[in-house]
Design an enzyme around this catalytic site. Structure first.
Site, mmCIF file in Angstrom:
data_model
loop_
_atom_site.group_PDB
_atom_site.id
_atom_site.type_symbol
_atom_site.label_atom_id
_atom_site.label_comp_id
_atom_site.label_asym_id
_atom_site.label_seq_id
_atom_site.Cartn_x
_atom_site.Cartn_y
_atom_site.Cartn_z
ATOM 1 C CB SER A 145 -13.008 4.048 -9.764
ATOM 2 O OG SER A 145 -13.589 3.871 -11.027
ATOM 3 C CE1 TYR A 158 -14.577 9.434 -10.204
ATOM 4 C CE2 TYR A 158 -14.350 7.578 -11.725
ATOM 5 C CZ TYR A 158 -14.724 8.084 -10.488
ATOM 6 O OH TYR A 158 -15.230 7.227 -9.526
HETATM 7 P P1 NDP Z 1 -21.721 10.943 -4.547
HETATM 8 O O1 NDP Z 1 -21.668 11.905 -5.674
HETATM 9 O O2 NDP Z 1 -23.016 10.354 -4.144
HETATM 10 O O3 NDP Z 1 -21.047 11.589 -3.254
HETATM 11 C C1 NDP Z 1 -19.846 12.268 -3.366
HETATM 12 C C2 NDP Z 1 -19.537 12.986 -2.077
HETATM 13 O O4 NDP Z 1 -18.355 13.783 -2.287
HETATM 14 C C3 NDP Z 1 -20.664 13.957 -1.690
HETATM 15 O O5 NDP Z 1 -20.760 14.015 -0.286
HETATM 16 C C4 NDP Z 1 -20.153 15.269 -2.264
HETATM 17 O O6 NDP Z 1 -20.665 16.433 -1.638
HETATM 18 C C5 NDP Z 1 -18.654 15.120 -1.966
HETATM 19 N N1 NDP Z 1 -17.884 16.079 -2.742
HETATM 20 C C6 NDP Z 1 -17.811 16.177 -4.092
HETATM 21 N N2 NDP Z 1 -17.072 17.248 -4.426
HETATM 22 C C7 NDP Z 1 -16.666 17.825 -3.267
HETATM 23 C C8 NDP Z 1 -15.896 18.973 -2.962
HETATM 24 N N3 NDP Z 1 -15.408 19.774 -3.917
HETATM 25 N N4 NDP Z 1 -15.662 19.277 -1.662
HETATM 26 C C9 NDP Z 1 -16.171 18.502 -0.684
HETATM 27 N N5 NDP Z 1 -16.928 17.416 -0.903
HETATM 28 C C10 NDP Z 1 -17.175 17.086 -2.194
HETATM 29 O O7 NDP Z 1 -20.675 9.806 -4.965
HETATM 30 P P2 NDP Z 1 -20.467 8.308 -4.434
HETATM 31 O O8 NDP Z 1 -20.952 8.165 -3.051
HETATM 32 O O9 NDP Z 1 -20.921 7.419 -5.505
HETATM 33 O O10 NDP Z 1 -18.857 8.242 -4.468
HETATM 34 C C11 NDP Z 1 -18.069 8.073 -3.307
HETATM 35 C C12 NDP Z 1 -16.722 7.547 -3.766
HETATM 36 O O11 NDP Z 1 -16.880 6.254 -4.369
HETATM 37 C C13 NDP Z 1 -16.031 8.413 -4.820
HETATM 38 O O12 NDP Z 1 -14.661 8.465 -4.547
HETATM 39 C C14 NDP Z 1 -16.281 7.670 -6.117
HETATM 40 O O13 NDP Z 1 -15.294 7.954 -7.080
HETATM 41 C C15 NDP Z 1 -16.230 6.235 -5.630
HETATM 42 N N6 NDP Z 1 -16.888 5.250 -6.495
HETATM 43 C C16 NDP Z 1 -18.251 5.247 -6.622
HETATM 44 C C17 NDP Z 1 -18.865 4.285 -7.401
HETATM 45 C C18 NDP Z 1 -20.344 4.227 -7.559
HETATM 46 O O14 NDP Z 1 -20.832 3.381 -8.358
HETATM 47 N N7 NDP Z 1 -21.125 5.014 -6.845
HETATM 48 C C19 NDP Z 1 -18.085 3.261 -8.147
HETATM 49 C C20 NDP Z 1 -16.658 3.373 -7.952
HETATM 50 C C21 NDP Z 1 -16.109 4.331 -7.154
HETATM 51 P P3 NDP Z 1 -22.145 17.041 -1.963
HETATM 52 O O15 NDP Z 1 -23.080 16.257 -1.089
HETATM 53 O O16 NDP Z 1 -22.011 18.474 -1.554
HETATM 54 O O17 NDP Z 1 -22.386 16.847 -3.426
#
Ligand code: NDP
Length: 241
Positions: A145, A158
């Site tokens: 990130s 985070y």
């Molecule tokens: P989302 O919140 O859309 O998706 C996150 C995913 O992680 C979901 O499938 C969620 O499950 C899962 N998750 C969260 N907590 C747990 C847990 N305790 N156990 C198992 N699964 C879990 O986020 P993004 O798609 O945006 O993020 C994906 C990655 O990209 C992350 O690492 C984020 O930090 C990174 N990122 C995102 C950016 C953005 O602008 N979107 C920018 C920079 C980095 P559930 O469906 O059950 O909620």
């Protein structure tokens, strides 16, 4: 069919970027190991993959908040028993946690976030290394990130977890350099239209953001021959590959 017969584990495969990569990789022939905490969402993605591809997906239901040494070993054993070899490990799952000052950050919130964002990638990588070593050119992608490079006020655990994850990638990269074909990359997807982004920036119009599909070329590149030659292990959206 760039990824035919490759076995790839994606954490957080149920939403946002993880769900998109699951679809993308399976459409290119990969067997996707879908790791998530929500049974209903996992089943939906699994059914979609079965319906639309000729691949062999696997569901691993796991709340990474609860991951333990034994739990990570069991996941690694399940993957080894099912597939024998693991070609890719995409550490995508993350929690945003509370956007508040460190002064007000509770230990409970800190522990929960660190377990998902940092401890889980460490333990899963550690125990999956034997299966990754069975692959030619195994890949481990740690999702980074913009707040990994420089701490940002109110981004709390985070930001700290993403900085530490970058360091983890650097250490793994050095430890395996020259002795293995496994490559470890940090990837910063940049602002992307997902539920995490909306939680972080509620006032922003999501229509102005790129979609998770716009990341496809990057996620395919990690499994391309070109990535073998790449010297730099930190890639951000917008970098030329
Ligand atoms: P989302 O919140 O859309 O998706 C996150 C995913 O992680 C979901 O499938 C969620 O499950 C899962 N998750 C969260 N907590 C747990 C847990 N305790 N156990 C198992 N699964 C879990 O986020 P993004 O798609 O945006 O993020 C994906 C990655 O990209 C992350 O690492 C984020 O930090 C990174 N990122 C995102 C950016 C953005 O602008 N979107 C920018 C920079 C980095 P559930 O469906 O059950 O909620």
């Amino acid at each position: 069919m760039l990824l035919k017969n490759k076995n790839i584990l994606i954490t957080g495969a149920t939403d946002g970027i993880g769900a998109q990569i699951s679809k993308l990789y399976s459409s290119h022939g990969a067997n996707i190991i879908l790791l998530g905490r929500n049974e209903e969402k996992l089943n939906k993605i699994y059914d979609d993959i079965i319906e639309n591809t000729d691949t062999k997906p696997l569901i691993l239901e796991c709340d990474l908040n609860q991951i333990s040494d034994n739990g990570a070993k069991e996941i690694a054993d399940a993957i080894s028993d099912e597939y024998g070899v693991l070609h890719g490990l995409i550490h995508n799952a993350a929690e945003l946690g509370k956007l508040t000052s460190l002064e007000n950050y509770s230990l409970d919130d800190w522990d929960k976030l660190m377990r998902v964002n940092l401890t889980a990638p460490f333990l899963l990588t550690k125990y999956l290394l034997p299966s990754l070593k069975e692959a030619d050119n195994g890949r481990v992608i740690l999702t980074s990130s913009g707040v990994a490079h420089k701490g940002r006020a109110f981004w709390g655990a985070y930001s700290i977890s993403k900085a530490a994850l970058k360091t983890m990638q650097e250490i793994f990269s050095e430890e395996f350099e020259g002795s293995s074909s496994i490559k470890f990359f940090s990837f910063d997807p940049g602002a992307t239209r997902t539920k995490m982004r909306s939680a972080a920036y509620p006032a922003e119009d999501p229509n102005n953001l790129k979609s998770a599909e716009d990341l496809n070329d990057y996620y395919l590149w990690f499994f391309s021959k070109k990535s073998n030659q790449k010297e730099i292990n930190f890639i951000s959206f917008g970098d030329s590959l």
